[in-house]
Write a protein that holds these residues in place. Structure first.
Motif, PDB file in Angstrom:
ATOM      1  N   LEU A 111      -3.121   2.526  -5.363  1.00 38.72           N
ATOM      2  CA  LEU A 111      -3.970   1.792  -4.447  1.00 38.72           C
ATOM      3  C   LEU A 111      -4.889   1.198  -5.564  1.00 38.72           C
ATOM      4  CD1 LEU A 111      -5.004   4.510  -1.790  1.00 38.72           C
ATOM      5  CD2 LEU A 111      -3.578   2.621  -1.592  1.00 38.72           C
ATOM      6  N   ASP A 112      -5.186   1.761  -6.953  1.00 41.94           N
ATOM      7  CA  ASP A 112      -5.807   1.483  -7.925  1.00 41.94           C
ATOM      8  C   ASP A 112      -5.350   0.165  -8.826  1.00 41.94           C
ATOM      9  OD1 ASP A 112      -8.343   1.746  -9.900  1.00 41.94           O
ATOM     10  OD2 ASP A 112      -6.450   2.037 -11.015  1.00 41.94           O
ATOM     11  N   ALA A 113      -4.020   0.223  -8.699  1.00 35.82           N
ATOM     12  CA  ALA A 113      -2.833  -0.253  -9.147  1.00 35.82           C
ATOM     13  C   ALA A 113      -2.873  -2.026  -8.493  1.00 35.82           C
ATOM     14  CB  ALA A 113      -1.300   0.074  -9.066  1.00 35.82           C
ATOM     15  N   VAL A 114      -3.424  -1.316  -7.243  1.00 40.11           N
ATOM     16  CA  VAL A 114      -3.226  -2.897  -5.748  1.00 40.11           C
ATOM     17  C   VAL A 114      -4.154  -3.135  -6.772  1.00 40.11           C
ATOM     18  CG1 VAL A 114      -3.553  -3.837  -3.710  1.00 40.11           C
ATOM     19  CG2 VAL A 114      -1.250  -1.875  -4.416  1.00 40.11           C
ATOM     20  N   ALA A 151      14.338   5.954  -6.781  1.00 40.02           N
ATOM     21  CA  ALA A 151      14.403   7.945  -7.214  1.00 40.02           C
ATOM     22  C   ALA A 151      12.801   8.101  -6.799  1.00 40.02           C
ATOM     23  CB  ALA A 151      14.221   8.009  -8.766  1.00 40.02           C
ATOM     24  N   CYS A 152      12.364   8.983  -6.618  1.00 39.41           N
ATOM     25  CA  CYS A 152      11.556  10.459  -7.150  1.00 39.41           C
ATOM     26  C   CYS A 152      10.329   9.782  -6.386  1.00 39.41           C
ATOM     27  CB  CYS A 152      11.481  11.820  -6.843  1.00 39.41           C
ATOM     28  SG  CYS A 152      11.987  11.308  -8.918  1.00 39.41           S
ATOM     29  N   CYS A 153      10.116   8.519  -7.042  1.00 37.10           N
ATOM     30  CA  CYS A 153       8.516   7.801  -7.341  1.00 37.10           C
ATOM     31  C   CYS A 153       8.280   6.735  -5.491  1.00 37.10           C
ATOM     32  CB  CYS A 153       8.788   6.503  -8.241  1.00 37.10           C
ATOM     33  SG  CYS A 153       7.671   7.319  -9.355  1.00 37.10           S
ATOM     34  N   GLY A 154       9.834   6.671  -5.596  1.00 36.00           N
ATOM     35  CA  GLY A 154      10.106   6.179  -3.387  1.00 36.00           C
ATOM     36  C   GLY A 154       9.235   7.151  -2.664  1.00 36.00           C
ATOM     37  N   ILE A 155       9.491   7.936  -2.942  1.00 39.56           N
ATOM     38  CA  ILE A 155       8.955   8.997  -1.710  1.00 39.56           C
ATOM     39  C   ILE A 155       7.027   8.941  -1.801  1.00 39.56           C
ATOM     40  CG2 ILE A 155       8.719  11.177  -0.385  1.00 39.56           C
ATOM     41  CD1 ILE A 155      11.460   9.703  -0.803  1.00 39.56           C
ATOM     42  N   GLU A 156       7.011   9.060  -3.266  1.00 41.10           N
ATOM     43  CA  GLU A 156       5.839   8.656  -3.061  1.00 41.10           C
ATOM     44  C   GLU A 156       4.726   7.732  -2.744  1.00 41.10           C
ATOM     45  OE1 GLU A 156       4.644  11.359  -4.110  1.00 41.10           O
ATOM     46  OE2 GLU A 156       2.285  11.950  -4.029  1.00 41.10           O
ATOM     47  N   SER A 189       4.314   7.554   0.759  1.00 41.11           N
ATOM     48  CA  SER A 189       3.120   8.637   1.035  1.00 41.11           C
ATOM     49  C   SER A 189       1.897   7.432   0.884  1.00 41.11           C
ATOM     50  CB  SER A 189       2.775   9.703   0.131  1.00 41.11           C
ATOM     51  OG  SER A 189       3.976  10.902   0.292  1.00 41.11           O
ATOM     52  N   THR A 190       1.907   6.356  -0.079  1.00 38.92           N
ATOM     53  CA  THR A 190       0.627   5.653  -0.162  1.00 38.92           C
ATOM     54  C   THR A 190       1.035   4.787   1.181  1.00 38.92           C
ATOM     55  OG1 THR A 190       1.352   5.577  -2.683  1.00 38.92           O
ATOM     56  CG2 THR A 190      -0.251   3.935  -1.079  1.00 38.92           C
ATOM     57  N   VAL A 191       1.599   3.862   1.550  1.00 37.60           N
ATOM     58  CA  VAL A 191       2.195   3.164   2.926  1.00 37.60           C
ATOM     59  C   VAL A 191       1.970   3.783   4.094  1.00 37.60           C
ATOM     60  CG1 VAL A 191       2.939   1.306   1.326  1.00 37.60           C
ATOM     61  CG2 VAL A 191       4.462   3.302   3.114  1.00 37.60           C
ATOM     62  N   GLY A 206       2.254   8.592 -14.748  1.00 43.70           N
ATOM     63  CA  GLY A 206       2.933   9.177 -14.019  1.00 43.70           C
ATOM     64  C   GLY A 206       3.371   9.749 -13.219  1.00 43.70           C
ATOM     65  N   CYS A 207       4.033  11.317 -13.324  1.00 46.01           N
ATOM     66  CA  CYS A 207       5.819  11.085 -12.995  1.00 46.01           C
ATOM     67  C   CYS A 207       5.729  12.134 -11.951  1.00 46.01           C
ATOM     68  CB  CYS A 207       6.507  11.931 -13.892  1.00 46.01           C
ATOM     69  SG  CYS A 207       7.704  12.266 -13.944  1.00 46.01           S
ATOM     70  N   PRO A 208       5.288  11.668 -10.780  1.00 42.70           N
ATOM     71  CA  PRO A 208       4.939  10.492  -9.727  1.00 42.70           C
ATOM     72  C   PRO A 208       3.695  10.485  -9.588  1.00 42.70           C
ATOM     73  CG  PRO A 208       4.966  11.445  -8.148  1.00 42.70           C
ATOM     74  CD  PRO A 208       5.460  13.323  -9.206  1.00 42.70           C
ATOM     75  N   PRO A 209       3.083   8.555 -10.079  1.00 42.53           N
ATOM     76  CA  PRO A 209       1.722   9.037 -10.074  1.00 42.53           C
ATOM     77  C   PRO A 209       1.399   8.951  -8.538  1.00 42.53           C
ATOM     78  CG  PRO A 209       3.097   7.171 -10.254  1.00 42.53           C
ATOM     79  CD  PRO A 209       4.721   7.569  -9.969  1.00 42.53           C
ATOM     80  N   ARG A 210      -0.145   9.338  -8.262  1.00 38.61           N
ATOM     81  CA  ARG A 210      -0.126   9.834  -6.787  1.00 38.61           C
ATOM     82  C   ARG A 210      -0.317   8.581  -5.859  1.00 38.61           C
ATOM     83  NH1 ARG A 210      -2.080  14.593  -5.209  1.00 38.61           N
ATOM     84  NH2 ARG A 210      -3.436  13.569  -3.872  1.00 38.61           N
ATOM     85  N   PRO A 211      -0.682   8.866  -4.913  1.00 34.79           N
ATOM     86  CA  PRO A 211      -0.955   7.584  -4.452  1.00 34.79           C
ATOM     87  C   PRO A 211      -1.917   6.714  -4.527  1.00 34.79           C
ATOM     88  CG  PRO A 211      -0.031   9.249  -2.897  1.00 34.79           C
ATOM     89  CD  PRO A 211      -0.359   9.926  -4.154  1.00 34.79           C
ATOM     90  N   GLU A 212      -2.999   7.739  -4.639  1.00 36.48           N
ATOM     91  CA  GLU A 212      -4.148   6.510  -5.417  1.00 36.48           C
ATOM     92  C   GLU A 212      -4.584   6.069  -6.624  1.00 36.48           C
ATOM     93  OE1 GLU A 212      -4.221   9.772  -4.388  1.00 36.48           O
ATOM     94  OE2 GLU A 212      -5.566  10.875  -3.940  1.00 36.48           O
TER      95      GLU A 212
END
Ligand code: SF4
Length: 170
Positions: A140-143, A36-41, A44-46, A131-137
């Motif tokens: 990165l924090d999760a990584v 779903a929409c988190c996939g779009i976010e 952005s992250t990559v 988050g909905c959706p979580p921001r790319p930052e």
């Protein structure tokens, strides 16, 4: 002063775990499970703007056999649950999971009979991102949090505690 002071120059002391974990945490191969929409976010992250490659995780794989970090991004319904579990099972060991967004973490506002109320009902999760959706930052924090977790792991023990798919509540 320890034994290090008496070693010849150029001798390095470490442990197998330290070397393995250093390699593992800095060469993560993500596989997105985007529904779903988190996939779009996640896209952005990559992208170059956020550059997940700074953390050694830019080589996104779409084959589970070539990946060790699954990022579940989006709503997972019960029909999807079996597919998610099968793809997770096909990933190489050791492997880790990031649950991205409230839908993956808890079902989010889809509190109904069709939606899994958290993917940890199906597969083990290492890091949750709200988050909905979580921001790319936040991704990165999760990584980085996952890298910290990998640092503490031992090659002798498995971190896996997989929940069989037939225990999924409906
Ligand atoms: S958490 Fe929000 S953005 Fe992410 S999949 Fe659910 S509804 Fe979409």
């Amino acid at each position: 002063m320890g034994i290090e002071a008496n070693l010849p120059e150029g001798v390095l002391l470490t442990t197998v775990d330290t070397i393995l974990n250093w390699g593992r945490e800095n060469s993560l191969f993500p596989i997105p499970y985007a529904t779903a929409c988190c996939g779009i976010e996640f896209m952005s992250t990559v992208s170059s703007a956020y550059d997940i490659g700074r953390f050694g995780a830019e080589a996104v794989r779409f084959s589970p056999r070539q990946a060790d970090m699954m990022i579940v991004a989006g709503t997972v319904n019960y029909k999807q649950a079996v597919i998610l579990k099968r793809i997770y099972d096909q990933m190489a060991e050791p492997k880790w999971v990031i649950s991205m967004g409230v839908c993956a973490c808890s079902g989010g506002f889809y509190d109904n009979y069709a939606v899994v109320q958290g993917i940890d009902e199906i597969i083990p999760v290492d890091v949750y991102i709200g988050g909905c959706p979580p921001r790319p930052e936040a991704v990165l924090d999760a990584v980085m949090k996952l890298q910290g977790k990998i640092e503490t792991e031992s090659a002798k023990t498995s971190h896996l505690d997989t929940v069989p798919v037939d225990t999924v509540k409906r």
